[in-house]
Design a protein around this motif. Sequence first.
Motif, PDB file in Angstrom:
ATOM      1  N   GLN A   1       0.838  -1.190   0.000  1.00 50.47           N
ATOM      2  CA  GLN A   1       0.000   0.000   0.000  1.00 50.47           C
ATOM      3  C   GLN A   1       0.872   1.238   0.000  1.00 50.47           C
ATOM      4  N   ALA A   2       0.277   2.353  -0.413  1.00 48.64           N
ATOM      5  CA  ALA A   2       0.973   3.644  -0.406  1.00 48.64           C
ATOM      6  C   ALA A   2      -0.038   4.741  -0.138  1.00 48.64           C
ATOM      7  N   SER A   3       0.395   5.765   0.560  1.00 43.68           N
ATOM      8  CA  SER A   3      -0.458   6.909   0.860  1.00 43.68           C
ATOM      9  C   SER A   3       0.137   8.163   0.240  1.00 43.68           C
ATOM     10  N   VAL A   4      -0.703   8.920  -0.488  1.00 46.03           N
ATOM     11  CA  VAL A   4      -0.252  10.150  -1.141  1.00 46.03           C
ATOM     12  C   VAL A   4      -1.138  11.309  -0.690  1.00 46.03           C
ATOM     13  N   SER A   5      -0.509  12.376  -0.239  1.00 47.05           N
ATOM     14  CA  SER A   5      -1.235  13.560   0.207  1.00 47.05           C
ATOM     15  C   SER A   5      -0.508  14.795  -0.298  1.00 47.05           C
ATOM     16  N   ASP A   6      -1.260  15.729  -0.902  1.00 48.26           N
ATOM     17  CA  ASP A   6      -0.666  16.951  -1.456  1.00 48.26           C
ATOM     18  C   ASP A   6       0.498  16.619  -2.397  1.00 48.26           C
ATOM     19  N   SER A   7       0.262  15.636  -3.245  1.00 48.04           N
ATOM     20  CA  SER A   7       1.258  15.202  -4.240  1.00 48.04           C
ATOM     21  C   SER A   7       2.565  14.731  -3.604  1.00 48.04           C
ATOM     22  N   THR A   8       2.482  14.251  -2.379  1.00 48.85           N
ATOM     23  CA  THR A   8       3.650  13.727  -1.683  1.00 48.85           C
ATOM     24  C   THR A   8       3.351  12.315  -1.186  1.00 48.85           C
ATOM     25  N   LEU A   9       4.240  11.408  -1.509  1.00 47.51           N
ATOM     26  CA  LEU A   9       4.125  10.059  -0.972  1.00 47.51           C
ATOM     27  C   LEU A   9       4.566  10.095   0.477  1.00 47.51           C
ATOM     28  N   THR A  10       3.634   9.839   1.396  1.00 46.65           N
ATOM     29  CA  THR A  10       3.935   9.983   2.815  1.00 46.65           C
ATOM     30  C   THR A  10       4.338   8.679   3.481  1.00 46.65           C
ATOM     31  N   ASP A  11       3.814   7.569   3.014  1.00 48.98           N
ATOM     32  CA  ASP A  11       4.285   6.285   3.523  1.00 48.98           C
ATOM     33  C   ASP A  11       3.921   5.183   2.536  1.00 48.98           C
ATOM     34  N   GLY A  12       4.535   4.057   2.712  1.00 49.21           N
ATOM     35  CA  GLY A  12       4.273   2.930   1.827  1.00 49.21           C
ATOM     36  C   GLY A  12       5.021   1.695   2.274  1.00 49.21           C
ATOM     37  N   GLU A  13       4.470   0.541   1.954  1.00 52.11           N
ATOM     38  CA  GLU A  13       5.113  -0.721   2.291  1.00 52.11           C
ATOM     39  C   GLU A  13       4.728  -1.764   1.256  1.00 52.11           C
ATOM     40  N   ILE A  14       5.653  -2.662   1.000  1.00 48.60           N
ATOM     41  CA  ILE A  14       5.361  -3.788   0.119  1.00 48.60           C
ATOM     42  C   ILE A  14       5.853  -5.063   0.785  1.00 48.60           C
ATOM     43  N   VAL A  15       5.092  -6.123   0.610  1.00 47.34           N
ATOM     44  CA  VAL A  15       5.407  -7.418   1.216  1.00 47.34           C
ATOM     45  C   VAL A  15       5.486  -8.471   0.121  1.00 47.34           C
ATOM     46  N   VAL A  16       6.559  -9.234   0.121  1.00 49.79           N
ATOM     47  CA  VAL A  16       6.766 -10.294  -0.872  1.00 49.79           C
ATOM     48  C   VAL A  16       6.757 -11.639  -0.163  1.00 49.79           C
ATOM     49  N   GLU A  17       5.937 -12.562  -0.663  1.00 51.05           N
ATOM     50  CA  GLU A  17       5.862 -13.906  -0.096  1.00 51.05           C
ATOM     51  C   GLU A  17       6.986 -14.757  -0.696  1.00 51.05           C
ATOM     52  N   MET A  18       8.027 -14.984   0.079  1.00 47.90           N
ATOM     53  CA  MET A  18       9.208 -15.673  -0.419  1.00 47.90           C
ATOM     54  C   MET A  18       8.955 -17.152  -0.707  1.00 47.90           C
ATOM     55  N   ASP A  19       7.948 -17.735  -0.065  1.00 50.37           N
ATOM     56  CA  ASP A  19       7.631 -19.145  -0.294  1.00 50.37           C
ATOM     57  C   ASP A  19       7.203 -19.418  -1.731  1.00 50.37           C
ATOM     58  N   ASN A  20       6.787 -18.377  -2.437  1.00 46.04           N
ATOM     59  CA  ASN A  20       6.288 -18.562  -3.801  1.00 46.04           C
ATOM     60  C   ASN A  20       7.294 -18.111  -4.863  1.00 46.04           C
ATOM     61  N   LEU A  21       8.521 -17.911  -4.469  1.00 49.64           N
ATOM     62  CA  LEU A  21       9.578 -17.575  -5.411  1.00 49.64           C
ATOM     63  C   LEU A  21       9.847 -18.747  -6.346  1.00 49.64           C
ATOM     64  N   THR A  22       9.907 -18.480  -7.653  1.00 50.50           N
ATOM     65  CA  THR A  22      10.155 -19.536  -8.622  1.00 50.50           C
ATOM     66  C   THR A  22      11.264 -19.133  -9.590  1.00 50.50           C
ATOM     67  N   THR A  23      11.996 -20.136 -10.078  1.00 50.00           N
ATOM     68  CA  THR A  23      12.990 -19.920 -11.117  1.00 50.00           C
ATOM     69  C   THR A  23      12.472 -20.627 -12.361  1.00 50.00           C
ATOM     70  N   ASP A  24      13.194 -21.601 -12.877  1.00 47.76           N
ATOM     71  CA  ASP A  24      12.658 -22.385 -13.990  1.00 47.76           C
ATOM     72  C   ASP A  24      12.865 -23.873 -13.733  1.00 47.76           C
ATOM     73  N   ASN A  25      13.034 -24.223 -12.436  1.00 51.40           N
ATOM     74  CA  ASN A  25      13.305 -25.605 -12.080  1.00 51.40           C
ATOM     75  C   ASN A  25      12.736 -25.866 -10.692  1.00 51.40           C
ATOM     76  N   ASP A  26      11.822 -26.812 -10.584  1.00 49.54           N
ATOM     77  CA  ASP A  26      11.137 -27.067  -9.315  1.00 49.54           C
ATOM     78  C   ASP A  26      12.098 -27.450  -8.198  1.00 49.54           C
ATOM     79  N   ARG A  27      13.075 -28.297  -8.513  1.00 52.74           N
ATOM     80  CA  ARG A  27      14.002 -28.724  -7.464  1.00 52.74           C
ATOM     81  C   ARG A  27      14.862 -27.555  -7.000  1.00 52.74           C
ATOM     82  N   ARG A  28      15.277 -26.737  -7.935  1.00 57.11           N
ATOM     83  CA  ARG A  28      16.055 -25.563  -7.566  1.00 57.11           C
ATOM     84  C   ARG A  28      15.219 -24.630  -6.705  1.00 57.11           C
ATOM     85  N   ASP A  29      13.933 -24.470  -7.037  1.00 58.21           N
ATOM     86  CA  ASP A  29      13.062 -23.602  -6.248  1.00 58.21           C
ATOM     87  C   ASP A  29      13.056 -24.027  -4.779  1.00 58.21           C
ATOM     88  N   VAL A  30      12.922 -25.322  -4.544  1.00 61.95           N
ATOM     89  CA  VAL A  30      12.882 -25.832  -3.178  1.00 61.95           C
ATOM     90  C   VAL A  30      14.191 -25.537  -2.454  1.00 61.95           C
TER      91      VAL A  30
END
Length: 231
Positions: free
Chosen positions: A96-125
Amino acid sequence: MLKRRKTVITVLVVLIVGLGLVSVGPMLYSLIMGPGVTAGELNADSAEPPSTEMDGEWVVTAGDGVNPTAVGFTFNEILPAEKKVTSGATTDVSGQASVSDSTLTDGEIVVEMDNLTTDNDRRDVNVRMKILHTDEFPTATFTLSDPVDLSGIPEDGTPGEVDLTGDLTIHGVTNEVSAPFQVLRDGEKVILAGDILFNRLDFNVESPDFVAAKIAEEGEVNILLSLEKEN
């Protein structure tokens, strides 16, 4: 909407080395041969002028086929006979991000690392369990640390650029990072894209001893985010 912004990307940084680390010998070598999966690059070919104000509450969405949300990593790995690039990514990103008076006042992003994939299932694990230890550290986050003036982003369907600074947490370790990002206002959406250079050792991400390929210490966190206003 987003203009000079150091916006949210938590990005993650999903990062780090998803490369070979599998077992040993020929089997390991074959498991790290693929180039991996990458987060896309910003595409402004079909972008339209903005149709909503920048001020308000914004959330990360899945995006569309042109600019789908994804966060990933890119690293060089050095094999006995060659040097190659390997990457991984995930679309399981929220924020999420909050913008007030054309200024970004706060923001955060969350990435679920358990769902990271490459191109090989065994490598992913192996990347998840042996390198990133996602059972103990299931998410990576980015939290904006400084307000950002967004008044300089074009309103004609072309991207502008901002510098983003914030606290990046990976593998339970937090470091401040900064990087330039493209910001595109496209109809009711804001698209954010960029690469954060980082050193995996700064986040205590080690390459297991049994990995045949050497993984470079320096890599990139690759970010492509589509945001829309919260209803």
